[in-house]
Design a protein around this motif. Structure first.
Motif, PDB file in Angstrom:
ATOM      1  N   ASN A 114       0.812  -1.210   0.000  1.00  0.00           N
ATOM      2  CA  ASN A 114       0.000   0.000   0.000  1.00  0.00           C
ATOM      3  C   ASN A 114       0.854   1.272   0.000  1.00  0.00           C
ATOM      4  N   ILE A 115       1.718   1.380  -0.986  1.00  0.00           N
ATOM      5  CA  ILE A 115       2.574   2.563  -1.114  1.00  0.00           C
ATOM      6  C   ILE A 115       1.877   3.516  -2.082  1.00  0.00           C
ATOM      7  N   ARG A 116       1.324   4.587  -1.536  1.00  0.00           N
ATOM      8  CA  ARG A 116       0.538   5.534  -2.329  1.00  0.00           C
ATOM      9  C   ARG A 116       1.388   6.219  -3.383  1.00  0.00           C
ATOM     10  N   ASP A 117       0.774   6.420  -4.518  1.00  0.00           N
ATOM     11  CA  ASP A 117       1.379   7.205  -5.604  1.00  0.00           C
ATOM     12  C   ASP A 117       2.724   6.658  -6.080  1.00  0.00           C
ATOM     13  N   ARG A 118       2.907   5.362  -6.010  1.00  0.00           N
ATOM     14  CA  ARG A 118       4.158   4.754  -6.487  1.00  0.00           C
ATOM     15  C   ARG A 118       3.860   3.587  -7.415  1.00  0.00           C
ATOM     16  N   GLU A 119       4.737   3.425  -8.377  1.00  0.00           N
ATOM     17  CA  GLU A 119       4.622   2.357  -9.359  1.00  0.00           C
ATOM     18  C   GLU A 119       5.957   1.622  -9.426  1.00  0.00           C
ATOM     19  N   LEU A 120       5.899   0.304  -9.391  1.00  0.00           N
ATOM     20  CA  LEU A 120       7.082  -0.515  -9.632  1.00  0.00           C
ATOM     21  C   LEU A 120       7.095  -0.793 -11.125  1.00  0.00           C
ATOM     22  N   ARG A 121       8.181  -0.420 -11.760  1.00  0.00           N
ATOM     23  CA  ARG A 121       8.248  -0.516 -13.217  1.00  0.00           C
ATOM     24  C   ARG A 121       9.482  -1.326 -13.610  1.00  0.00           C
ATOM     25  N   PHE A 122       9.351  -2.125 -14.679  1.00  0.00           N
ATOM     26  CA  PHE A 122      10.472  -2.910 -15.196  1.00  0.00           C
ATOM     27  C   PHE A 122      10.626  -2.595 -16.676  1.00  0.00           C
ATOM     28  N   ARG A 123      11.851  -2.182 -17.073  1.00  0.00           N
ATOM     29  CA  ARG A 123      12.075  -1.712 -18.436  1.00  0.00           C
ATOM     30  C   ARG A 123      13.315  -2.340 -19.049  1.00  0.00           C
ATOM     31  N   LYS A 124      13.382  -2.220 -20.369  1.00  0.00           N
ATOM     32  CA  LYS A 124      14.563  -2.632 -21.134  1.00  0.00           C
ATOM     33  C   LYS A 124      15.057  -1.404 -21.885  1.00  0.00           C
ATOM     34  N   LEU A 125      16.317  -1.041 -21.636  1.00  0.00           N
ATOM     35  CA  LEU A 125      16.954   0.037 -22.378  1.00  0.00           C
ATOM     36  C   LEU A 125      17.986  -0.567 -23.315  1.00  0.00           C
ATOM     37  N   THR A 126      17.943  -0.155 -24.550  1.00  0.00           N
ATOM     38  CA  THR A 126      18.922  -0.579 -25.549  1.00  0.00           C
ATOM     39  C   THR A 126      19.677   0.664 -25.980  1.00  0.00           C
ATOM     40  N   ILE A 127      20.997   0.663 -25.809  1.00  0.00           N
ATOM     41  CA  ILE A 127      21.820   1.827 -26.120  1.00  0.00           C
ATOM     42  C   ILE A 127      22.814   1.443 -27.210  1.00  0.00           C
ATOM     43  N   GLU A 128      22.652   2.065 -28.358  1.00  0.00           N
ATOM     44  CA  GLU A 128      23.523   1.798 -29.501  1.00  0.00           C
ATOM     45  C   GLU A 128      24.914   2.399 -29.252  1.00  0.00           C
ATOM     46  N   PRO A 129      25.944   1.942 -29.980  1.00  0.00           N
ATOM     47  CA  PRO A 129      27.272   2.555 -29.853  1.00  0.00           C
ATOM     48  C   PRO A 129      27.166   4.071 -30.059  1.00  0.00           C
ATOM     49  N   GLY A 130      27.775   4.820 -29.154  1.00  0.00           N
ATOM     50  CA  GLY A 130      27.687   6.279 -29.186  1.00  0.00           C
ATOM     51  C   GLY A 130      26.438   6.822 -28.524  1.00  0.00           C
ATOM     52  N   GLY A 131      25.540   5.930 -28.090  1.00  0.00           N
ATOM     53  CA  GLY A 131      24.278   6.348 -27.486  1.00  0.00           C
ATOM     54  C   GLY A 131      24.453   6.977 -26.117  1.00  0.00           C
ATOM     55  N   ILE A 132      23.507   7.856 -25.784  1.00  0.00           N
ATOM     56  CA  ILE A 132      23.550   8.592 -24.519  1.00  0.00           C
ATOM     57  C   ILE A 132      22.227   8.451 -23.781  1.00  0.00           C
ATOM     58  N   VAL A 133      22.302   8.087 -22.506  1.00  0.00           N
ATOM     59  CA  VAL A 133      21.175   8.177 -21.593  1.00  0.00           C
ATOM     60  C   VAL A 133      21.378   9.511 -20.882  1.00  0.00           C
ATOM     61  N   PRO A 134      20.462  10.476 -21.086  1.00  0.00           N
ATOM     62  CA  PRO A 134      20.699  11.828 -20.574  1.00  0.00           C
ATOM     63  C   PRO A 134      20.705  11.929 -19.051  1.00  0.00           C
ATOM     64  N   TRP A 135      21.197  13.064 -18.582  1.00  0.00           N
ATOM     65  CA  TRP A 135      21.292  13.374 -17.156  1.00  0.00           C
ATOM     66  C   TRP A 135      19.934  13.191 -16.496  1.00  0.00           C
ATOM     67  N   HIS A 136      19.918  12.513 -15.365  1.00  0.00           N
ATOM     68  CA  HIS A 136      18.711  12.354 -14.569  1.00  0.00           C
ATOM     69  C   HIS A 136      19.088  12.079 -13.116  1.00  0.00           C
ATOM     70  N   SER A 137      18.115  12.238 -12.224  1.00  0.00           N
ATOM     71  CA  SER A 137      18.328  12.072 -10.793  1.00  0.00           C
ATOM     72  C   SER A 137      17.511  10.900 -10.272  1.00  0.00           C
ATOM     73  N   HIS A 138      18.005  10.298  -9.209  1.00  0.00           N
ATOM     74  CA  HIS A 138      17.283   9.221  -8.543  1.00  0.00           C
ATOM     75  C   HIS A 138      16.891   9.615  -7.126  1.00  0.00           C
ATOM     76  N   ASP A 139      16.820  10.915  -6.855  1.00  0.00           N
ATOM     77  CA  ASP A 139      16.439  11.375  -5.522  1.00  0.00           C
ATOM     78  C   ASP A 139      15.036  10.917  -5.141  1.00  0.00           C
ATOM     79  N   ASP A 140      14.146  10.751  -6.131  1.00  0.00           N
ATOM     80  CA  ASP A 140      12.783  10.336  -5.854  1.00  0.00           C
ATOM     81  C   ASP A 140      12.403   9.067  -6.627  1.00  0.00           C
TER      82      ASP A 140
END
Length: 163
Positions: A72-98
């Protein structure tokens, strides 16, 4: 069976068990992701960079509304994803504070540029990287092989599309 044969068998079993335990610890430590080199950790040593995602696909494989679960964790979602990053690919700046996450590097090698580490951090196939409060970063595939990451995270804002 003689006492010496029994003792030899017990010692052999003990050595085999010790080798198995030691091997398990070695395998477990190999699965830990690359970390900031000793003496290179420092708060806000790397400034935020404003980049767009390049050569990255981000596919949500599944999600669970945690408010509807026994936790019963309000306003939260557990999500599972697949990221594929090609050569030279960039995952942009992001924060994990929340948005805590665990990243599993399934294929390839990728470099992380973290806000709290003055040196780039290399992550290799088979490693898991925890991302927790205080982690802000971006990633780049400097290799010639496509990188595949599996990401489990807990997000609050369903409109938050940060990688």
């Amino acid at each position: 069976m003689s006492r010496s044969a029994t003792t030899s068998r017990t010692i052999s079993q003990g050595l085999a068990l010790a080798a198995l335990v030691a091997g398990s610890f070695a395998a477990a430590s190999a699965a830990v992701a690359g970390e900031c080199p000793v003496g290179k950790m420092q708060a806000n040593v790397r400034p935020m960079v404003d980049q767009k995602a390049v050569g990255v696909s981000d596919v949500t494989l599944g999600s669970i509304n945690l408010e509807k679960q026994p936790a019963n964790i309000r306003d939260r979602e557990l999500r599972f994803r697949k990221l594929t990053i090609e050569p030279g690919g960039i995952v942009p700046w992001h924060s994990h504070d929340d948005r805590p996450a665990l990243i599993f590097v399934q294929q390839g090698e990728i470099v992380e540029y973290a806000s709290n580490c003055s040196e780039p951090i290399v992550h290799k196939a088979g490693e898991i990287r925890p991302e927790i409060a205080g982690t802000s970063h971006w990633w780049k595939n400097l290799g010639k092989e496509t990188v595949i990451l599996y990401v489990g995270d807990v997000r609050k804002d369903p409109h938050d599309h940060n990688m």
